[in-house]
Design a protein around this motif. Structure first.
Motif, PDB file in Angstrom:
ATOM      1  N   HIS A  69      -4.277  -4.538  12.793  1.00  0.00           N
ATOM      2  CA  HIS A  69      -4.826  -4.753  11.438  1.00  0.00           C
ATOM      3  C   HIS A  69      -4.258  -3.898  10.434  1.00  0.00           C
ATOM      4  N   LEU A  70      -4.148  -2.405  10.752  1.00  0.00           N
ATOM      5  CA  LEU A  70      -3.679  -1.679   9.572  1.00  0.00           C
ATOM      6  C   LEU A  70      -2.258  -1.731   9.734  1.00  0.00           C
ATOM      7  N   SER A  71      -1.377  -1.841  10.847  1.00  0.00           N
ATOM      8  CA  SER A  71       0.281  -2.326  10.668  1.00  0.00           C
ATOM      9  C   SER A  71       0.558  -3.285   9.723  1.00  0.00           C
ATOM     10  N   LYS A  72      -0.445  -4.553  10.119  1.00  0.00           N
ATOM     11  CA  LYS A  72      -0.034  -5.665   8.952  1.00  0.00           C
ATOM     12  C   LYS A  72      -0.380  -5.431   7.677  1.00  0.00           C
ATOM     13  N   SER A  73      -1.471  -4.566   7.307  1.00  0.00           N
ATOM     14  CA  SER A  73      -1.720  -4.152   5.942  1.00  0.00           C
ATOM     15  C   SER A  73      -0.408  -3.359   5.566  1.00  0.00           C
ATOM     16  N   ALA A  74       0.108  -2.316   6.289  1.00  0.00           N
ATOM     17  CA  ALA A  74       1.198  -1.742   5.797  1.00  0.00           C
ATOM     18  C   ALA A  74       2.243  -2.616   5.661  1.00  0.00           C
ATOM     19  N   ALA A  75       2.667  -3.378   6.528  1.00  0.00           N
ATOM     20  CA  ALA A  75       3.664  -4.481   6.052  1.00  0.00           C
ATOM     21  C   ALA A  75       3.674  -5.120   4.971  1.00  0.00           C
ATOM     22  N   ARG A  76       2.455  -5.599   4.588  1.00  0.00           N
ATOM     23  CA  ARG A  76       2.187  -6.353   3.398  1.00  0.00           C
ATOM     24  C   ARG A  76       2.662  -5.612   2.439  1.00  0.00           C
ATOM     25  N   PHE A  77       2.028  -4.465   2.048  1.00  0.00           N
ATOM     26  CA  PHE A  77       2.538  -3.378   1.247  1.00  0.00           C
ATOM     27  C   PHE A  77       4.132  -3.062   1.015  1.00  0.00           C
ATOM     28  N   GLU A  78       4.524  -2.974   2.219  1.00  0.00           N
ATOM     29  CA  GLU A  78       5.861  -2.714   2.406  1.00  0.00           C
ATOM     30  C   GLU A  78       6.613  -3.898   1.567  1.00  0.00           C
TER      31      GLU A  78
ATOM     32  N   ILE B 198      -8.082  10.896  -3.906  1.00  0.00           N
ATOM     33  CA  ILE B 198      -8.812  10.408  -5.054  1.00  0.00           C
ATOM     34  C   ILE B 198      -8.121   9.329  -5.462  1.00  0.00           C
ATOM     35  N   PRO B 199      -8.817   8.235  -6.080  1.00  0.00           N
ATOM     36  CA  PRO B 199      -7.921   6.814  -6.383  1.00  0.00           C
ATOM     37  C   PRO B 199      -6.770   7.013  -7.304  1.00  0.00           C
ATOM     38  N   ASN B 200      -6.713   8.156  -8.316  1.00  0.00           N
ATOM     39  CA  ASN B 200      -5.879   8.215  -9.086  1.00  0.00           C
ATOM     40  C   ASN B 200      -4.569   8.843  -8.638  1.00  0.00           C
ATOM     41  N   ASP B 201      -4.745   9.352  -7.518  1.00  0.00           N
ATOM     42  CA  ASP B 201      -3.551   9.909  -6.513  1.00  0.00           C
ATOM     43  C   ASP B 201      -2.845   8.820  -6.140  1.00  0.00           C
ATOM     44  N   LEU B 202      -3.082   7.428  -5.860  1.00  0.00           N
ATOM     45  CA  LEU B 202      -2.400   6.400  -5.449  1.00  0.00           C
ATOM     46  C   LEU B 202      -1.470   5.718  -6.600  1.00  0.00           C
ATOM     47  N   GLU B 203      -0.665   6.446  -6.800  1.00  0.00           N
ATOM     48  CA  GLU B 203       0.157   5.905  -7.923  1.00  0.00           C
ATOM     49  C   GLU B 203       1.366   4.929  -7.608  1.00  0.00           C
ATOM     50  N   SER B 204       1.724   4.960  -6.205  1.00  0.00           N
ATOM     51  CA  SER B 204       2.811   4.236  -5.855  1.00  0.00           C
ATOM     52  C   SER B 204       2.322   3.657  -4.525  1.00  0.00           C
ATOM     53  N   ILE B 205       3.069   2.432  -4.246  1.00  0.00           N
ATOM     54  CA  ILE B 205       2.801   1.930  -2.967  1.00  0.00           C
ATOM     55  C   ILE B 205       3.441   2.905  -1.588  1.00  0.00           C
ATOM     56  N   ASP B 206       4.256   3.775  -2.031  1.00  0.00           N
ATOM     57  CA  ASP B 206       4.575   4.454  -0.802  1.00  0.00           C
ATOM     58  C   ASP B 206       3.373   5.679  -0.632  1.00  0.00           C
ATOM     59  N   GLU B 207       2.579   5.733  -1.700  1.00  0.00           N
ATOM     60  CA  GLU B 207       1.361   6.758  -1.416  1.00  0.00           C
ATOM     61  C   GLU B 207       0.249   6.038  -0.676  1.00  0.00           C
ATOM     62  N   VAL B 208       0.157   4.703  -1.235  1.00  0.00           N
ATOM     63  CA  VAL B 208      -0.771   3.923  -0.287  1.00  0.00           C
ATOM     64  C   VAL B 208      -0.228   3.647   1.287  1.00  0.00           C
ATOM     65  N   LEU B 209       0.974   3.654   1.479  1.00  0.00           N
ATOM     66  CA  LEU B 209       1.331   3.658   2.809  1.00  0.00           C
ATOM     67  C   LEU B 209       1.173   4.905   3.697  1.00  0.00           C
ATOM     68  N   ARG B 210       1.112   5.862   3.080  1.00  0.00           N
ATOM     69  CA  ARG B 210       1.011   7.301   3.842  1.00  0.00           C
ATOM     70  C   ARG B 210      -0.572   7.278   3.998  1.00  0.00           C
ATOM     71  N   VAL B 211      -1.424   6.742   3.158  1.00  0.00           N
ATOM     72  CA  VAL B 211      -2.790   6.887   3.445  1.00  0.00           C
ATOM     73  C   VAL B 211      -3.168   5.609   4.669  1.00  0.00           C
ATOM     74  N   LEU B 212      -2.697   4.465   4.523  1.00  0.00           N
ATOM     75  CA  LEU B 212      -2.721   3.884   5.715  1.00  0.00           C
ATOM     76  C   LEU B 212      -2.134   4.308   7.059  1.00  0.00           C
ATOM     77  N   GLU B 213      -1.045   5.146   6.962  1.00  0.00           N
ATOM     78  CA  GLU B 213      -0.524   5.852   8.180  1.00  0.00           C
ATOM     79  C   GLU B 213      -1.694   6.834   8.514  1.00  0.00           C
ATOM     80  N   LEU B 214      -2.133   7.757   7.738  1.00  0.00           N
ATOM     81  CA  LEU B 214      -3.134   8.567   7.919  1.00  0.00           C
ATOM     82  C   LEU B 214      -4.446   7.779   8.862  1.00  0.00           C
TER      83      LEU B 214
END
Length: 248
Positions: free
Chosen positions: A230-239, A93-109
């Motif tokens: 595409h997803l790897s570059k998105s992850a790099a931007r969030f990093e 759920i959107p409220n779970d994504l409280e940090s960029i590290d969590e966003v990166l985990r979603v992108l990994e998934l």
């Protein structure tokens, strides 16, 4: 609060994400059976005293558990573990994504799911799938060219790829997560210059079109490669955003 109950929360204060830490501890206790179906949870005040977190953090953590169907609240009585908390659907759920590290985990998934889906879509796409993906891609282009984030259109395009696998479990899984799979709240597009945004939009457009073209042409290897890129570059931007916001 009893010592046994206090032990449920004894690591919360050391966790960087307090709400997620509290929610995760409660979920672990429910899954292990330490908090049993029908059992009343400690009061908000008791949790606050045990963890040192604010009432807002406690309420947000409990709201997360309610959204997952793990607890119910009874007016004037408090919160109780659901009578049948298992099995339950996995959710993001959107409220779970409280940090960029969590966003990166979603992108990994997502990469694990969509990499294979892109290859299957290239093998199995029908003319109807191609038309659907083209329509979703056009809508995404219009949204971003008009100055919007295009989160819903982005989700719809990626979902169309999953539909093209002819395996409904892929799209059903994506539907479970919803637009949380495209976490734009951390993209910070509102904080960049107009020229930076234009470059970002142009890059995203190229990447999405490369994925579409490979699937349309039935090129399985190219589809997987374009999706990973595409997803790897998105992850790099969030990093980069995470590193820029970290204290030095």
């Amino acid at each position: 609060m009893k010592d046994r109950d206090s032990a449920v929360f004894n690591t919360i204060q050391q966790m960087p994400n307090l709400r997620s830490g509290l929610a995760d501890s409660l979920i672990a206790q429910i899954e292990s059976g330490d908090l049993k179906p029908g059992q009343r949870l400690p009061t908000e005040q008791a949790i606050m005293e045990a963890t040192g977190v604010s009432r807002t953090i406690v309420r947000e953590a409990l709201a997360t558990l309610r959204a997952k169907g793990l607890i119910i609240t009874r007016q004037g009585l408090g919160a109780f573990v659901s009578n049948d908390p298992k099995p339950r659907s996995f959710q993001i759920i959107p409220n779970d994504l409280e940090s960029i590290d969590e966003v990166l985990r979603v992108l990994e998934l997502r990469l694990g799911i969509e990499y294979e889906a892109a290859g299957l879509a290239a093998q199995r796409r029908t003319p109807e799938d191609i038309a659907r993906m083209q329509d979703r891609l056009d809508a995404l282009d219009r949204a971003t060219e008009g100055g919007g984030y295009g989160a819903e259109e982005d989700f719809a395009f990626h979902r169309a790829i999953l539909v093209a696998t002819q395996n409904s479990y892929y799209s059903r899984l994506f539907d479970t997560f919803g637009t949380a799979m495209v976490p734009r709240q951390w993209a910070r597009l509102d904080r960049i210059t107009a020229s930076e945004r234009d470059r970002h939009v142009a890059r995203m457009r190229r990447e999405h079109h490369a994925i579409f073209n490979a699937i349309r042409d039935g090129n399985e290897a190219a589809a997987r490669k374009a999706l990973r890129n595409h997803l790897s570059k998105s992850a790099a931007r969030f990093e980069e955003l995470r590193d820029a916001s970290s204290p030095h």
